[in-house]
Design an enzyme around this catalytic site. Structure first.
Site: not given
Length: 157
Positions: A47-49
């Site tokens: 998700g952060c990527t």
């Protein structure tokens, strides 16, 4: 932390944090300029990527809106540097290991997964106007929807 949650119209909290590529990011350096602080749980996770790569792709458009972007996580700078380098992220990613800034923004929260509770970073974003006041807040933002929301709100600054 037992302070009132930050709200639209509030003065953005002051900060100074170490960031990727040997940078330091601070509210003082951003005085008079609009910026986005986005809090994310952990570097180099799916998700952060997605969120970071979408922001990187949108940098030209966000730059035209004169908007500075700063990502904030509890990760150490060494991990953030590896993440930024791996995905070619040009905007600063700041390290908040003691979650001092996250506490001020109310993004260090109790979470629950598989019946286990723990403390961690809530994926949230705060758009700060040139006047230093919060203009928009997105709590528990979905990574794939983040950039569109920011572009729309920043265009109105």
């Amino acid at each position: 932390m037992t302070t009132e949650p930050i709200a639209v119209g509030d003065k953005a909290p002051d900060f100074s944090l170490s960031a990727s590529a040997g940078r330091t990011v601070s509210s003082a350096a951003l005085a008079g300029k609009p910026y986005l602080l986005y809090f994310y749980p952990k570097a180099d996770t799916p998700g952060c990527t997605t969120q970071a790569c979408d922001i990187q792709e949108a940098l030209p458009a966000l730059g035209k809106l004169d908007l500075t972007i700063i990502g904030v996580s509890p990760d150490p700078v060494s991990k953030i540097d590896k993440f930024a380098e791996k995905f070619g992220l040009e905007f600063p990613l700041a390290s908040d290991p003691e979650h001092q800034l996250a506490d001020l923004y109310g993004t260090w929260v109790e979470k629950s997964m598989y019946g286990r509770t723990y403390w961690g970073m809530e994926r949230s974003s705060f758009l700060v106007g040139a006047d230093g006041r919060i203009k928009a807040i997105w709590r528990k933002v979905k990574p794939a929807e983040h950039v569109a929301l920011v572009k729309e709100a920043a265009a109105g600054l």
